[in-house]
Every structure is written in C-alpha cells, then in structure tokens.
Write a protein that holds these residues in place. Structure first.
Motif, PDB file in Angstrom:
ATOM      1  N   LYS A  25      -8.667   4.495   6.287  1.00 24.64           N
ATOM      2  CA  LYS A  25      -9.226   4.322   7.622  1.00 24.64           C
ATOM      3  C   LYS A  25      -8.729   5.419   8.568  1.00 24.64           C
ATOM      4  N   GLY A  26      -9.669   6.057   9.272  1.00 23.84           N
ATOM      5  CA  GLY A  26      -9.312   7.092  10.235  1.00 23.84           C
ATOM      6  C   GLY A  26      -9.230   8.491   9.662  1.00 23.84           C
ATOM      7  N   LYS A  27      -9.342   8.648   8.355  1.00 22.12           N
ATOM      8  CA  LYS A  27      -9.244   9.965   7.728  1.00 22.12           C
ATOM      9  C   LYS A  27     -10.604  10.663   7.728  1.00 22.12           C
ATOM     10  N   PRO A  28     -10.603  11.978   7.510  1.00 20.14           N
ATOM     11  CA  PRO A  28     -11.879  12.656   7.262  1.00 20.14           C
ATOM     12  C   PRO A  28     -12.501  12.119   5.970  1.00 20.14           C
ATOM     13  N   VAL A  29     -13.807  12.192   5.867  1.00 18.67           N
ATOM     14  CA  VAL A  29     -14.518  11.591   4.732  1.00 18.67           C
ATOM     15  C   VAL A  29     -14.073  12.200   3.410  1.00 18.67           C
ATOM     16  N   GLU A  30     -13.935  13.510   3.368  1.00 20.29           N
ATOM     17  CA  GLU A  30     -13.560  14.167   2.109  1.00 20.29           C
ATOM     18  C   GLU A  30     -12.180  13.726   1.634  1.00 20.29           C
ATOM     19  N   ALA A  31     -11.233  13.607   2.556  1.00 17.34           N
ATOM     20  CA  ALA A  31      -9.889  13.153   2.188  1.00 17.34           C
ATOM     21  C   ALA A  31      -9.906  11.694   1.739  1.00 17.34           C
ATOM     22  N   GLY A  32     -10.736  10.885   2.388  1.00 18.72           N
ATOM     23  CA  GLY A  32     -10.839   9.483   2.004  1.00 18.72           C
ATOM     24  C   GLY A  32     -11.416   9.312   0.610  1.00 18.72           C
ATOM     25  N   ILE A  33     -12.454  10.082   0.286  1.00 19.77           N
ATOM     26  CA  ILE A  33     -13.058   9.999  -1.049  1.00 19.77           C
ATOM     27  C   ILE A  33     -12.071  10.468  -2.104  1.00 19.77           C
ATOM     28  N   ASN A  34     -11.332  11.535  -1.813  1.00 19.29           N
ATOM     29  CA  ASN A  34     -10.350  12.032  -2.780  1.00 19.29           C
ATOM     30  C   ASN A  34      -9.233  11.041  -3.027  1.00 19.29           C
ATOM     31  N   SER A  35      -8.755  10.365  -1.986  1.00 17.69           N
ATOM     32  CA  SER A  35      -7.689   9.399  -2.190  1.00 17.69           C
ATOM     33  C   SER A  35      -8.185   8.153  -2.922  1.00 17.69           C
ATOM     34  N   LEU A  36      -9.422   7.721  -2.646  1.00 20.85           N
ATOM     35  CA  LEU A  36      -9.976   6.557  -3.338  1.00 20.85           C
ATOM     36  C   LEU A  36     -10.247   6.843  -4.805  1.00 20.85           C
ATOM     37  N   LYS A  37     -10.598   8.081  -5.108  1.00 23.05           N
ATOM     38  CA  LYS A  37     -10.944   8.442  -6.474  1.00 23.05           C
ATOM     39  C   LYS A  37      -9.767   8.240  -7.436  1.00 23.05           C
ATOM     40  N   PHE A  38      -8.539   8.436  -6.947  1.00 21.38           N
ATOM     41  CA  PHE A  38      -7.372   8.369  -7.812  1.00 21.38           C
ATOM     42  C   PHE A  38      -6.598   7.065  -7.706  1.00 21.38           C
ATOM     43  N   MET A  39      -7.140   6.087  -6.992  1.00 24.38           N
ATOM     44  CA  MET A  39      -6.504   4.767  -6.933  1.00 24.38           C
ATOM     45  C   MET A  39      -6.949   3.954  -8.146  1.00 24.38           C
ATOM     46  N   PRO A  40      -6.032   3.223  -8.780  1.00 25.04           N
ATOM     47  CA  PRO A  40      -6.386   2.495 -10.003  1.00 25.04           C
ATOM     48  C   PRO A  40      -7.111   1.173  -9.772  1.00 25.04           C
ATOM     49  N   GLN A  41      -7.180   0.681  -8.543  1.00 25.64           N
ATOM     50  CA  GLN A  41      -7.772  -0.626  -8.279  1.00 25.64           C
ATOM     51  C   GLN A  41      -9.296  -0.598  -8.424  1.00 25.64           C
ATOM     52  N   LYS A  42      -9.855  -1.740  -8.808  1.00 28.35           N
ATOM     53  CA  LYS A  42     -11.306  -1.896  -8.903  1.00 28.35           C
ATOM     54  C   LYS A  42     -11.939  -1.754  -7.522  1.00 28.35           C
ATOM     55  N   ALA A  43     -11.257  -2.254  -6.504  1.00 24.13           N
ATOM     56  CA  ALA A  43     -11.791  -2.211  -5.149  1.00 24.13           C
ATOM     57  C   ALA A  43     -11.958  -0.775  -4.654  1.00 24.13           C
ATOM     58  N   ALA A  44     -11.123   0.145  -5.122  1.00 25.03           N
ATOM     59  CA  ALA A  44     -11.209   1.532  -4.678  1.00 25.03           C
ATOM     60  C   ALA A  44     -12.539   2.156  -5.084  1.00 25.03           C
TER      61      ALA A  44
END
Length: 111
Positions: A25-44
């Motif tokens: 939340k609050g991050k630029p879109v590209e940084a948010g997508i990159n951080s979500l891509k490497f999270m192991p959770q199903k929700a990510a």
C-alpha cells in the motif's frame, strides 16, 4: 485520477489477504508488483492479478501513464461464506465456513 479494479468472490479468507496488504500500500505500481511476485502466499498472487487489472484499466480506459501510477488504497471485505458440513462422533455434524473475499485495488497518478 483514480482507477480501481475489484476481484469479487475470491475463495480465500480476508484475514489471510490483509496480512500482505501493508507491504504494497502506498508504493509505486511497479515496486508493488515486484514485491508481490516474490511473496510465497496464495493471497499475493491474487492481489497481484487484481493490481495488474487496475493498471490495465488505467491504461486502456483513461489513457494514464502507467509508469506514474501508485497504489493509493487496497481494501479487503468479506464476501458470502460457503457453508459445509463435517460428520462428527455420535451422529453429530459440525459446520465448516469457507470464507470468500472481495478485493478492491485503487491506483492513482501522481497529479
């Protein structure tokens, strides 16, 4: 300008989705997508897909600059629960609630 995307009736508990929202939340879109891509959770993966949908909406419907977008808000609301039954001892039954979520992603440009 704000643009949103909503994923409704997602078969995951809202509590599990809320755990990962603070990270993007609050991050630029590209940084948010990159951080979500490497999270192991199903929700990510589910939140990433909804975020990509919001970016596509901003690009196609409103012709905004995709590189200037940031994640303004992400909310998760509880959807309807699927009610199931599990057999227990002595002829009883217990209820199982399979929860669903409604995920809303709002992106906005810097202006």
């Amino acid at each position: 300008m704000e643009v949103k995307a909503v994923a409704r009736y997602v078969r995951i508990s809202p509590q599990k989705v809320r755990k990962i929202l603070g990270a993007v939340k609050g991050k630029p879109v590209e940084a948010g997508i990159n951080s979500l891509k490497f999270m192991p959770q199903k929700a990510a993966a589910i939140v990433e897909k909804t975020l990509r949908s919001a970016v596509a909406n901003a690009d196609h419907n409103n012709e905004l600059d995709v590189d200037a977008l940031f994640i303004k808000n992400i909310t998760v609301d509880q959807g309807p629960s699927l009610k199931r039954f599990r057999a227990r001892a002595r002829g009883r039954g217990s209820r199982i609630l399979k929860k669903t979520s409604h995920i809303t992603v709002v992106v906005a440009d810097e202006a």
